[in-house]
Write an enzyme that holds these catalytic residues in place. Structure first.
Site: not given
Ligand code: NAD
Length: 447
Positions: A292, A353
């Site tokens: 990520g 995000y």
């Protein structure tokens, strides 16, 4: 990546000073170590009248784990855990004697003690009083967890109708919540459905014989996941971008696994993962989508590349890999994806995000039936504030506030996230599917 405040208020002169000044004193959390007892003291099993039969069944199971199990509160005991069984409750008024009996022993709950509720999920067609009683446990548990002190946690298991209290996944979840493996999981209610699985022959090596892939394994949470999977018996394939090759090799060597240099956004990433796992290790049983990135910006200042790269790595890559793995007919695959509390509560500067992590929660729920049709599961873990290189770079004052904003008043460790992932990847938790397990110390944001 140390929390020096927590250390200071737990040792020597600064401990006494903090006590005198009434400062918050986060406890040193007890983490899993092989050979340590499962709980820190005796377990009290409490139930309302209607659920006594289920409580008896569970007490027998706990005795089988070698625990000191009691059915009556006594004044002279430091309790390691309280198990509150409300599985057959019919009306809100039914629960009072059991919850008050639980309350009466909380002052004697040991440091790092546990409270676990067992109840049933409210379902369509429930009578209003039944639905009220079942749903009430949710608010009760979340509130109780906020009252616990000294590293103690409160979590709940919510059984789907028809699931027996001694079902495999119920027991696996109960053991996780009672143990030090769930040190940073607090205030969570985890739904458990029916499952056709065996309990592990060795609870310390539930992944023996399994092959697991972890993306983003070169450092941080991914490296901890690889280590914890290996500790619990899995052979681990560590994936990361070529630029992180050194860290990747370090993790792969440390876990006795193999390294696969791969950008997860590659069109054929899923096929390459499968080919590597099968040719080098013979099968693929677990995939952990951990890779990520962050590209924080207020939306008003967001550049296309900042939005697109976060969505590509955090979300699209997971979707594509899952499609390729499930589409190729891999059976029994356990998928665990990294979400985030930012995807639940939102966070300023993180619209990209937050979108990606809420997207992970969405695809996890939608993938679950597909995974189940192939004998597998798809779940997500949503970490809160975890002490990593990423969070160490947050300015001091902001970091200090962020790490205290939870019931345990401290940040978690990468290993805490890893323990939750190993639990969800283990064969015995097959009845946990399509769920999001927060590892956030009951972060005050979101639900
Ligand atoms: P990190 O930045 O320390 O590690 C991420 C790893 O992913 C790195 O090794 C990086 O090289 C790798 N990676 C990035 N892009 C990749 C790609 N395209 N292909 C393959 N590998 C790639 O991050 P971390 O703090 O360890 O976080 C791990 C996961 O946990 C992330 O998904 C993150 O969003 C999530 N998370 C972290 C926190 C926290 O507090 N640290 C909180 C919530 C969620």
């Amino acid at each position: 990546m140390t929390d020096s405040y927590t250390k200071a208020v737990n040792s020597g002169f600064t401990k006494t000073l903090a006590k005198k000044l009434g400062l918050p004193r986060p406890a040193i959390l007890r983490r899993f170590r092989a050979g340590d007892p499962l709980t820190v003291g005796p377990v009290l099993v409490v139930a309302d009248d209607a659920s006594m039969g289920d409580a008896d069944t569970l007490a027998k199971e706990l005795l089988g784990w070698g625990l000191d199990v009691r059915r009556q509160p006594t004044d002279d005991t430091r309790w390691g855990a309280v198990l509150l069984v409300l599985t057959e409750t019919k009306r809100p008024t039914d629960v009072s004697s059991a919850v008050l009996a639980t309350g009466s022993v909380l002052r004697r709950l040991a440091t790092n003690g546990r409270v676990v509720t067992l109840s049933r999920a409210a379902a369509d067609g429930d009578a209003p009083a039944l639905a009220a009683a079942r749903n009430g446990v949710d608010g009760f548990l979340r509130s109780l967890a906020k009252e616990l002190r000294a590293g103690a946690t409160g979590n709940g298991i919510v059984l789907t109708d028809g699931v027996a209290v001694n079902g495999t996944s119920v027991l696996a979840t109960l053991r996780f919540f009672l143990s030090a493996r769930s040190a940073y999981v607090d205030g969570q209610l985890l739904p458990v459905g029916p499952a056709d699985a065996d309990l592990p022959a060795d609870w310390d090596r539930p992944l023996a014989g399994k092959v697991a892939v972890v993306t983003g394994a070169a450092r941080g949470i991914g490296a901890a996941i690889a280590k914890t999977l290996a500790r619990d018996g899995a052979t681990v394939v560590c994936v990361d971008v070529p630029a992180a090759g050194e860290g990747l090799a370090r993790t792969a060597n440390a876990v006795g696994g193999t390294a696969l240099q791969l950008d997860v956004t590659a069109d054929d990433a899923g096929r390459r993962i499968l080919e590597h796992a099968r040719t080098r290790h013979g099968s693929l049983d677990v995939v952990v989508h951990n890779a990520g990135i962050l590209r924080d910006k207020l939306l008003a200042n967001m550049k296309p590349a900042q939005w697109d790269s976060v969505v590509a790595v955090n979300l699209e890559a997971q979707l594509r890999i899952n499609e390729q793995l499930l589409g190729s007919g891999v059976e029994g695959l356990r998928i665990v994806s990294l979400a985030s509390t930012s995807g639940i509560a939102g966070n300023k500067g993180q619209t990209n995000y937050g979108f990606s992590k809420a997207g992970v929660i969405g695809h996890t729920r939608a993938t679950a039936p597909w995974a189940a049709a192939h004998g597998g599961t798809a779940n997500a873990v949503a970490p809160g504030f975890i002490e990593t290189e990423m969070t160490a770079s947050i300015p001091f004052a902001t970091r200090e506030v962020a790490r205290r904003l939870n019931s345990l008043q401290q940040g978690g460790r990468p290993a805490d996230v890893a323990e939750a992932i190993v639990f969800l990847a283990s064969p015995a938790s097959a009845g946990v599917n399509g769920q999001v397990l927060r590892v956030c110390g009951q972060n005050l944001v979101g639900r």
